[in-house]
Design an enzyme around this catalytic site. Structure first.
Site, PDB file in Angstrom:
ATOM      1  N   CYS A  69      10.538  12.872  14.867  1.00 16.33           N
ATOM      2  CA  CYS A  69      11.429  12.677  16.009  1.00 16.33           C
ATOM      3  C   CYS A  69      12.884  12.982  15.690  1.00 16.33           C
ATOM      4  CB  CYS A  69      11.306  11.253  16.546  1.00 16.33           C
ATOM      5  SG  CYS A  69      11.904   9.976  15.403  1.00 16.33           S
ATOM      6  N   HIS A 109      13.332   5.595  15.842  1.00 24.83           N
ATOM      7  CA  HIS A 109      12.967   6.655  16.786  1.00 24.83           C
ATOM      8  C   HIS A 109      14.233   7.259  17.386  1.00 24.83           C
ATOM      9  CE1 HIS A 109      10.426   9.094  19.264  1.00 24.83           C
ATOM     10  NE2 HIS A 109      11.114   8.735  20.334  1.00 24.83           N
ATOM     11  N   ASP A 124      11.792  13.351  25.774  1.00 22.70           N
ATOM     12  CA  ASP A 124      11.273  13.156  24.424  1.00 22.70           C
ATOM     13  C   ASP A 124      10.309  14.278  24.066  1.00 22.70           C
ATOM     14  OD1 ASP A 124      10.325  12.172  21.977  1.00 22.70           O
ATOM     15  OD2 ASP A 124      10.571  10.095  22.637  1.00 22.70           O
TER      16      ASP A 124
END
Length: 258
Positions: A69, A109, A124
């Site tokens: 991420c 994250h 995302d």
């Protein structure tokens, strides 16, 4: 058009002449999810480097690798900025639905918040197989994509002021929590991603420093490869194959181009 913009479009097979508007972000997100795998191979091989714009361009767009991420979402964020969008990065805490608790080792994250016509959306591209594939408004409205249903709810928790919830297609019958994030604390410098990487690489509870994991979405579902198994979801049908090291390398090249 600068190098990053041109290389990103090439990686996701997007025409260089196409103007990226908010209305076509669905298509861009879907292309990204199918082209750039979520993977931790550099961690497993002990080849991590300092996160920077040149590093991300070289790793993801020149070498055609994937990332976690804190690599994929910053890369997509830079692409959004280059195409005139109002976006910021922010950090969140992932929820473990098995233990029904948030992970305790930090805000690991990294995700994106985009503002369009006075409305803020979560974007995302770096959450494994749990990708919304569309901008998700921070209004609580449910959006539906080929990967399931997603919504962002207000939260009064100490870890963040919003929570991403999801109901993955063919997998979930009830809503599950993905992660909480704080919209009031944007990442002000890309170098902050190095703090995230340090935790992911070093912490004993990190799931990404134990064994290789590679996954990406497909037209019919998703593919997930580890050093011991290969799992293929295709329109609700799942097949799982136990593999050895030779088969692992074959599948890595065949399905992920690595």
């Amino acid at each position: 058009m600068n190098e990053l913009n041109a290389l990103f479009r090439k990686r996701i097979h997007l025409p260089g002449s196409e103007t990226i508007t908010f209305e076509v972000l669905d298509n861009v997100l879907a292309r990204t999810a199918k082209a750039i795998p979520f993977e931790n191979l550099r961690i497993i091989e002990n080849k991590t480097s300092v996160i920077s714009k040149p590093y991300l361009v070289n790793k993801i767009l020149v070498n055609n690798e994937g990332g976690l991420c804190y690599e994929i979402n910053p890369m997509f964020y830079l692409f959004l900025i280059d195409n005139g969008f109002d976006a910021v990065l922010t950090r969140g805490v992932v929820y473990n639905n098995d233990t029904e608790s948030y992970l305790t080792f930090g805000r690991t994250h990294v995700t994106i918040l985009l503002t369009h016509k006075g409305q803020t959306y979560l974007i995302d591209t770096g959450f494994g197989g749990n990708l919304p594939l569309k901008p998700v408004p921070l209004s609580g409205e449910t959006i539906t994509s080929s990967n399931g249903q997603f919504r962002v709810q207000r939260s009064n928790g100490e870890l963040g002021d919003y929570v991403l919830e999801m109901k993955l297609k063919h997998k979930d019958t009830d809503w599950k929590i993905g992660y909480t994030f704080d919209s009031r604390k944007p990442v002000t410098d890309l170098s902050e991603c190095n703090a995230v990487q340090k935790i992911i690489v070093e912490h004993t509870e990190s799931s990404f420093n134990k064994h290789p994991l590679i996954t990406k979405l497909t037209d019919g579902g998703n593919l997930t490869l580890t050093n011991t198994s290969f799992t293929h979801w295709d329109h609700g049908i799942v097949t799982k194959e136990k593999i050895d090291r030779v088969r692992y390398k074959e599948l890595l090249k065949e399905h992920f181009g690595i």
